[in-house]
Write a protein that holds these residues in place. Structure first.
Motif, PDB file in Angstrom:
ATOM      1  N   GLN A  54     -32.044  16.956 -34.011  1.00  0.00           N
ATOM      2  CA  GLN A  54     -30.580  17.007 -33.887  1.00  0.00           C
ATOM      3  C   GLN A  54     -29.952  17.950 -34.900  1.00  0.00           C
ATOM      4  O   GLN A  54     -28.897  18.532 -34.635  1.00  0.00           O
ATOM      5  N   GLY A  55     -30.561  18.113 -36.053  1.00  0.00           N
ATOM      6  CA  GLY A  55     -30.031  19.030 -37.059  1.00  0.00           C
ATOM      7  C   GLY A  55     -30.478  20.458 -36.848  1.00  0.00           C
ATOM      8  O   GLY A  55     -29.709  21.402 -37.038  1.00  0.00           O
ATOM      9  N   MET A  56     -31.735  20.638 -36.433  1.00  0.00           N
ATOM     10  CA  MET A  56     -32.272  21.993 -36.308  1.00  0.00           C
ATOM     11  C   MET A  56     -31.708  22.728 -35.099  1.00  0.00           C
ATOM     12  O   MET A  56     -31.611  23.961 -35.113  1.00  0.00           O
ATOM     13  N   ILE A  57     -31.315  21.998 -34.056  1.00  0.00           N
ATOM     14  CA  ILE A  57     -30.750  22.670 -32.884  1.00  0.00           C
ATOM     15  C   ILE A  57     -29.484  23.467 -33.247  1.00  0.00           C
ATOM     16  O   ILE A  57     -29.423  24.676 -32.997  1.00  0.00           O
ATOM     17  N   PRO A  58     -28.444  22.844 -33.847  1.00  0.00           N
ATOM     18  CA  PRO A  58     -27.273  23.656 -34.216  1.00  0.00           C
ATOM     19  C   PRO A  58     -27.586  24.675 -35.301  1.00  0.00           C
ATOM     20  O   PRO A  58     -26.974  25.749 -35.346  1.00  0.00           O
ATOM     21  N   HIS A  59     -28.537  24.365 -36.169  1.00  0.00           N
ATOM     22  CA  HIS A  59     -28.944  25.320 -37.207  1.00  0.00           C
ATOM     23  C   HIS A  59     -29.513  26.575 -36.557  1.00  0.00           C
ATOM     24  O   HIS A  59     -29.138  27.710 -36.910  1.00  0.00           O
ATOM     25  N   HIS A  60     -30.402  26.392 -35.581  1.00  0.00           N
ATOM     26  CA  HIS A  60     -30.958  27.526 -34.846  1.00  0.00           C
ATOM     27  C   HIS A  60     -29.878  28.244 -34.050  1.00  0.00           C
ATOM     28  O   HIS A  60     -29.886  29.483 -33.955  1.00  0.00           O
ATOM     29  N   GLN A  61     -28.958  27.498 -33.454  1.00  0.00           N
ATOM     30  CA  GLN A  61     -27.897  28.126 -32.669  1.00  0.00           C
ATOM     31  C   GLN A  61     -27.072  29.085 -33.521  1.00  0.00           C
ATOM     32  O   GLN A  61     -26.703  30.176 -33.073  1.00  0.00           O
ATOM     33  N   GLN A  62     -26.785  28.686 -34.760  1.00  0.00           N
ATOM     34  CA  GLN A  62     -26.012  29.579 -35.611  1.00  0.00           C
ATOM     35  C   GLN A  62     -26.830  30.805 -36.002  1.00  0.00           C
ATOM     36  O   GLN A  62     -26.298  31.923 -36.049  1.00  0.00           O
ATOM     37  N   ALA A  63     -28.118  30.621 -36.263  1.00  0.00           N
ATOM     38  CA  ALA A  63     -28.965  31.767 -36.586  1.00  0.00           C
ATOM     39  C   ALA A  63     -28.992  32.766 -35.443  1.00  0.00           C
ATOM     40  O   ALA A  63     -28.959  33.985 -35.655  1.00  0.00           O
ATOM     41  N   GLU A  68     -27.394  37.894 -32.950  1.00  0.00           N
ATOM     42  CA  GLU A  68     -26.788  38.643 -31.840  1.00  0.00           C
ATOM     43  C   GLU A  68     -25.776  39.677 -32.336  1.00  0.00           C
ATOM     44  O   GLU A  68     -25.531  40.683 -31.667  1.00  0.00           O
ATOM     45  N   LEU A  69     -25.190  39.440 -33.493  1.00  0.00           N
ATOM     46  CA  LEU A  69     -24.215  40.381 -34.038  1.00  0.00           C
ATOM     47  C   LEU A  69     -24.862  41.687 -34.486  1.00  0.00           C
ATOM     48  O   LEU A  69     -24.199  42.730 -34.567  1.00  0.00           O
ATOM     49  N   ALA A  70     -26.157  41.650 -34.784  1.00  0.00           N
ATOM     50  CA  ALA A  70     -26.819  42.811 -35.382  1.00  0.00           C
ATOM     51  C   ALA A  70     -26.892  44.001 -34.441  1.00  0.00           C
ATOM     52  O   ALA A  70     -26.825  45.151 -34.889  1.00  0.00           O
ATOM     53  N   ASP A  71     -27.032  43.756 -33.159  1.00  0.00           N
ATOM     54  CA  ASP A  71     -27.270  44.843 -32.214  1.00  0.00           C
ATOM     55  C   ASP A  71     -26.188  45.919 -32.275  1.00  0.00           C
ATOM     56  O   ASP A  71     -26.481  47.105 -32.283  1.00  0.00           O
ATOM     57  N   GLY A  72     -24.932  45.514 -32.342  1.00  0.00           N
ATOM     58  CA  GLY A  72     -23.857  46.504 -32.346  1.00  0.00           C
ATOM     59  C   GLY A  72     -23.291  46.834 -33.719  1.00  0.00           C
ATOM     60  O   GLY A  72     -22.376  47.651 -33.819  1.00  0.00           O
ATOM     61  N   ARG A  73     -23.851  46.206 -34.763  1.00  0.00           N
ATOM     62  CA  ARG A  73     -23.261  46.367 -36.093  1.00  0.00           C
ATOM     63  C   ARG A  73     -24.232  46.881 -37.159  1.00  0.00           C
ATOM     64  O   ARG A  73     -23.812  47.548 -38.096  1.00  0.00           O
ATOM     65  N   ASP A  81     -34.562  44.781 -35.701  1.00  0.00           N
ATOM     66  CA  ASP A  81     -35.839  44.227 -35.271  1.00  0.00           C
ATOM     67  C   ASP A  81     -35.990  42.782 -35.736  1.00  0.00           C
ATOM     68  O   ASP A  81     -36.417  41.911 -34.976  1.00  0.00           O
ATOM     69  N   LEU A  82     -35.622  42.537 -36.983  1.00  0.00           N
ATOM     70  CA  LEU A  82     -35.687  41.173 -37.516  1.00  0.00           C
ATOM     71  C   LEU A  82     -34.784  40.238 -36.717  1.00  0.00           C
ATOM     72  O   LEU A  82     -35.182  39.129 -36.350  1.00  0.00           O
ATOM     73  N   ALA A  83     -33.573  40.693 -36.433  1.00  0.00           N
ATOM     74  CA  ALA A  83     -32.623  39.872 -35.678  1.00  0.00           C
ATOM     75  C   ALA A  83     -33.174  39.554 -34.293  1.00  0.00           C
ATOM     76  O   ALA A  83     -33.049  38.422 -33.805  1.00  0.00           O
ATOM     77  N   ALA A  84     -33.799  40.527 -33.650  1.00  0.00           N
ATOM     78  CA  ALA A  84     -34.382  40.296 -32.320  1.00  0.00           C
ATOM     79  C   ALA A  84     -35.493  39.256 -32.393  1.00  0.00           C
ATOM     80  O   ALA A  84     -35.632  38.412 -31.493  1.00  0.00           O
ATOM     81  N   ARG A  85     -36.277  39.279 -33.465  1.00  0.00           N
ATOM     82  CA  ARG A  85     -37.354  38.303 -33.616  1.00  0.00           C
ATOM     83  C   ARG A  85     -36.802  36.900 -33.868  1.00  0.00           C
ATOM     84  O   ARG A  85     -37.372  35.908 -33.407  1.00  0.00           O
ATOM     85  N   VAL A  86     -35.695  36.814 -34.595  1.00  0.00           N
ATOM     86  CA  VAL A  86     -35.054  35.523 -34.818  1.00  0.00           C
ATOM     87  C   VAL A  86     -34.612  34.930 -33.482  1.00  0.00           C
ATOM     88  O   VAL A  86     -34.845  33.745 -33.198  1.00  0.00           O
ATOM     89  N   GLU A  87     -33.972  35.744 -32.647  1.00  0.00           N
ATOM     90  CA  GLU A  87     -33.533  35.268 -31.331  1.00  0.00           C
ATOM     91  C   GLU A  87     -34.714  34.819 -30.483  1.00  0.00           C
ATOM     92  O   GLU A  87     -34.688  33.746 -29.862  1.00  0.00           O
ATOM     93  N   LYS A  88     -35.776  35.619 -30.474  1.00  0.00           N
ATOM     94  CA  LYS A  88     -36.938  35.321 -29.634  1.00  0.00           C
ATOM     95  C   LYS A  88     -37.629  34.035 -30.069  1.00  0.00           C
ATOM     96  O   LYS A  88     -38.107  33.254 -29.231  1.00  0.00           O
ATOM     97  N   SER A 148     -26.490  44.310 -45.463  1.00  0.00           N
ATOM     98  CA  SER A 148     -26.591  43.562 -46.714  1.00  0.00           C
ATOM     99  C   SER A 148     -26.080  42.137 -46.560  1.00  0.00           C
ATOM    100  O   SER A 148     -26.716  41.177 -47.015  1.00  0.00           O
ATOM    101  N   MET A 149     -24.941  41.987 -45.880  1.00  0.00           N
ATOM    102  CA  MET A 149     -24.351  40.662 -45.693  1.00  0.00           C
ATOM    103  C   MET A 149     -25.237  39.809 -44.784  1.00  0.00           C
ATOM    104  O   MET A 149     -25.474  38.622 -45.063  1.00  0.00           O
ATOM    105  N   PHE A 150     -25.730  40.412 -43.707  1.00  0.00           N
ATOM    106  CA  PHE A 150     -26.587  39.690 -42.776  1.00  0.00           C
ATOM    107  C   PHE A 150     -27.846  39.186 -43.473  1.00  0.00           C
ATOM    108  O   PHE A 150     -28.226  38.014 -43.336  1.00  0.00           O
ATOM    109  N   LEU A 151     -28.502  40.066 -44.214  1.00  0.00           N
ATOM    110  CA  LEU A 151     -29.748  39.684 -44.876  1.00  0.00           C
ATOM    111  C   LEU A 151     -29.511  38.595 -45.916  1.00  0.00           C
ATOM    112  O   LEU A 151     -30.283  37.637 -46.017  1.00  0.00           O
ATOM    113  N   THR A 152     -28.438  38.735 -46.678  1.00  0.00           N
ATOM    114  CA  THR A 152     -28.128  37.736 -47.701  1.00  0.00           C
ATOM    115  C   THR A 152     -27.861  36.373 -47.066  1.00  0.00           C
ATOM    116  O   THR A 152     -28.373  35.344 -47.527  1.00  0.00           O
TER     117      THR A 152
END
Length: 202
Positions: A54-63, A68-73, A81-88, A148-152
């Protein structure tokens, strides 16, 4: 990272099919086999297993929303690449954990398409979760500032997930849930190291 993960996957064939998805090509198997994992988890489990899912589901949803923001920003191909792996990795894990909760006849956290940030503020106490102000800043950033903000933020987010998963490994009863927790610890610790190296290069 993948070698370590494949070693972890040998724990159980069910887990290899249903709970994996940490950066290799098994994400499709994870997405297509939630019923297998759910059935295996319909037996012995405890309150910690329920709390973990129950906790990890919303935690993963936020990740995933952050990723998803990384693709255009993002400016860095490595960050994209890292962001795509997180989604996958985390999408199939959400599906699997949802199946467990249904099998256990427990409440499934509401789906959060687009994430209602006002609702997320109630989860500020969850390890590593970003609040609406943090997410707002990330959405407005671009280029190297975004990187920088995303990685942090994602380092902090992953550290929270590792903390939650470590508790599950120690106190959970369901074998599939504790196996997934072990995979999360391995995968996300590796990504934390990767992200810290990228931050050092900025």
């Amino acid at each position: 990272m993948r070698t370590t993960r494949f070693a972890a996957l040998t724990v159980t064939a069910v887990f290899a099919l249903a709970a994996c998805g940490g950066g290799d090509d098994s994400g499709s198997a994870a997405a297509s086999s939630p019923s297998v994992s759910a059935e295996s988890s319909a037996g012995a489990h405890n309150a910690q297993d329920v709390s973990f899912a129950q906790g990890m589901i919303p935690h993963h949803q936020q990740a995933i929303e952050m990723a998803e923001l990384a693709d255009g920003r993002a400016a860095s191909a490595q960050v994209k690449d890292l962001a795509a792996r997180v989604e996958k990795a985390q999408g199939p894990e959400i599906t699997t954990m949802t199946g467990w909760l249904k099998a256990w006849d427990e409440k499934v956290p509401e789906s959060m398409p687009g994430m209602d940030h006002s609702g997320m503020d109630g989860m500020d106490g969850m390890a590593g979760m970003m609040d609406s102000a943090d997410m707002g800043k990330l959405k407005k950033a671009s280029g190297k500032d975004f990187d920088s903000m995303f990685l942090t933020m994602m380092v902090e987010h992953h550290e929270g997930a590792v903390e939650m998963a470590t508790t599950e490994k120690a106190k959970g009863e369901d074998k599939a849930a504790t196996a997934m927790a072990g995979d999360i610890v391995t995968a996300q610790n590796a990504e934390i190291s990767e992200m810290k190296k990228l931050l050092g290069e900025n």
